[in-house]
Design an enzyme around this catalytic site. Structure first.
Site, PDB file in Angstrom:
ATOM      1  N   HIS A 139       0.854  -1.271  -0.021  1.00  0.00           N
ATOM      2  CA  HIS A 139       0.019  -0.027  -0.024  1.00  0.00           C
ATOM      3  C   HIS A 139       1.124   1.340  -0.103  1.00  0.00           C
ATOM      4  O   HIS A 139       0.655   2.061  -0.798  1.00  0.00           O
ATOM      5  CB  HIS A 139      -0.817  -0.237   1.124  1.00  0.00           C
ATOM      6  CG  HIS A 139      -1.805   1.170   1.446  1.00  0.00           C
ATOM      7  ND1 HIS A 139      -3.228   1.319   1.038  1.00  0.00           N
ATOM      8  CD2 HIS A 139      -1.243   2.291   2.094  1.00  0.00           C
ATOM      9  CE1 HIS A 139      -3.471   2.655   1.469  1.00  0.00           C
ATOM     10  NE2 HIS A 139      -2.580   3.101   2.036  1.00  0.00           N
ATOM     11  N   GLU A 140       1.852   1.157   0.923  1.00  0.00           N
ATOM     12  CA  GLU A 140       2.922   2.399   0.867  1.00  0.00           C
ATOM     13  C   GLU A 140       3.722   2.703  -0.561  1.00  0.00           C
ATOM     14  O   GLU A 140       3.810   3.674  -0.870  1.00  0.00           O
ATOM     15  CB  GLU A 140       3.796   2.274   2.303  1.00  0.00           C
ATOM     16  CG  GLU A 140       2.761   2.188   3.497  1.00  0.00           C
ATOM     17  CD  GLU A 140       2.000   3.357   3.741  1.00  0.00           C
ATOM     18  OE1 GLU A 140       2.221   4.495   3.298  1.00  0.00           O
ATOM     19  OE2 GLU A 140       0.835   3.034   4.404  1.00  0.00           O
ATOM     20  N   HIS A 143       1.589   4.344  -2.977  1.00  0.00           N
ATOM     21  CA  HIS A 143       1.621   5.648  -2.771  1.00  0.00           C
ATOM     22  C   HIS A 143       2.661   6.581  -3.401  1.00  0.00           C
ATOM     23  O   HIS A 143       2.343   7.188  -4.301  1.00  0.00           O
ATOM     24  CB  HIS A 143       1.622   6.068  -1.349  1.00  0.00           C
ATOM     25  CG  HIS A 143       0.246   6.084  -0.564  1.00  0.00           C
ATOM     26  ND1 HIS A 143      -0.667   6.875  -1.183  1.00  0.00           N
ATOM     27  CD2 HIS A 143      -0.212   5.458   0.558  1.00  0.00           C
ATOM     28  CE1 HIS A 143      -1.792   6.730  -0.331  1.00  0.00           C
ATOM     29  NE2 HIS A 143      -1.453   5.909   0.598  1.00  0.00           N
ATOM     30  N   GLU A 222      -6.142   7.063  -1.108  1.00  0.00           N
ATOM     31  CA  GLU A 222      -5.949   5.830  -0.157  1.00  0.00           C
ATOM     32  C   GLU A 222      -6.829   4.558  -1.111  1.00  0.00           C
ATOM     33  O   GLU A 222      -6.231   3.471  -1.040  1.00  0.00           O
ATOM     34  CB  GLU A 222      -6.954   5.974   0.931  1.00  0.00           C
ATOM     35  CG  GLU A 222      -6.089   7.133   1.951  1.00  0.00           C
ATOM     36  CD  GLU A 222      -4.701   6.290   2.305  1.00  0.00           C
ATOM     37  OE1 GLU A 222      -4.453   5.160   2.501  1.00  0.00           O
ATOM     38  OE2 GLU A 222      -3.758   7.388   2.305  1.00  0.00           O
TER      39      GLU A 222
END
Length: 293
Positions: A139-140, A143, A222
């Site tokens: 997930h990071e 980003h 997100e």
């Protein structure tokens, strides 16, 4: 209350610096062009300074420690996982940090895709399974790969410019109407005390309203980061990670606008002011494949 105090102090500092800049450059603050130049300068300037300092600010706020050389098996696993996912996402290897906190959380930040940082809490490493932790890290990484830090910087710059510009236009009108005295040759800005007071109040009000816009974009990013994680490690792993987050402590977030955490604070007056969508909505978006198309 602390955030409001910091906001007011920041705006006071901006106005003082603005006055010095106008004096040195000869820009007339009473002109629309002068106000626009100032709004652009400080609107985007502050955002880009925050972006450039984001790694340092985020690490300082959580007491994070960058891993230079893995000291144990857990750190070695973390470094290898980040390296593998960075290659899959087509980005340079980020710096990797660990910070001590009981909550399950992680964040990514950095001014560029090839100069980024991924940090995870000790609570995440202790309480998540390897599959769940992989999903959070992915997930990071997403980003970073999506360029979310730069995107949010540009959005914040536009919002800041609007807030500064509109606040001072209205403040000039109010000061001229309420305190101006043209017979005595007073400046077109009118009463400077009224101008200052109105500008400060309007910046606070417009700043709060404008945060709704930035928070919407943050929530939108997100969903895309969740989808990016699902593409890197699998949808079920990301869903399992989000379900695990429901049991976590109130997260300790990095004190930087440009730090993207996996688990945003849940207490808010309204979803409009939340940086993260509710976990149930994120899980439903993954199951429906809405952002995986």
């Amino acid at each position: 209350m602390m955030r409001i105090a910091l906001f007011l102090l920041t705006n006071l500092a901006v106005m003082v610096v603005f006055g010095l800049v106008l004096s040195l450059t000869g820009i007339q603050s009473s002109s629309v062009q002068g106000l626009l130049i100032m709004a652009l300068l400080f609107g985007f300037g502050g955002s880009f300074i925050s972006l450039l300092m984001s790694k340092w600010m985020a690490l300082k706020s959580v007491g994070g420690e960058v891993i230079e050389q893995p000291r144990n098996e857990r750190e070695r696993w973390l470094m290898n996982t980040v390296a593998t996912q960075a290659r899959q996402a087509g980005i340079a290897m980020p710096q990797v940090a660990i910070y001590h906190a009981p909550d399950i959380n992680a964040f990514a930040t950095g001014a560029r895709r090839d100069a980024s940082l991924v940090a995870v809490s000790t609570g995440l490493l202790q309480n998540m399974s390897p599959d769940e932790a992989e999903a959070v890290i992915a997930h990071e990484i997403s980003h970073i790969a999506n360029g979310d830090m730069v995107t949010m910087t540009l959005i914040q710059g536009v919002v800041n410019t609007f807030v500064i510009f509109i606040s001072r236009i209205i403040a000039q009108i109010a000061a001229g109407f309420l305190g101006g005295n043209r017979d005595e040759g007073e400046s077109s800005n009118g009463n400077p005390m009224i101008y200052f007071a109105v500008a400060m109040v309007l910046e606070l009000v417009f700043g709060i309203l404008a945060s709704i816009i930035t928070m919407w974009f943050s929530r939108h990013r997100e969903f895309h980061a969740d989808a990016g994680s699902a593409k890197l490690v699998g949808r079920e792993k990301m869903i399992a990670a989000l379900q695990r987050l429901k049991t976590s402590y109130e997260p300790q977030e990095a004190n930087s606008m440009m730090a993207f955490c996996i688990n945003g604070k849940s207490k808010s007056l309204s979803e409009l002011f939340m940086t993260h969508p509710p976990l149930d909505k994120r899980i439903e978006a993954l199951r429906s494949g809405e952002y995986l198309k």
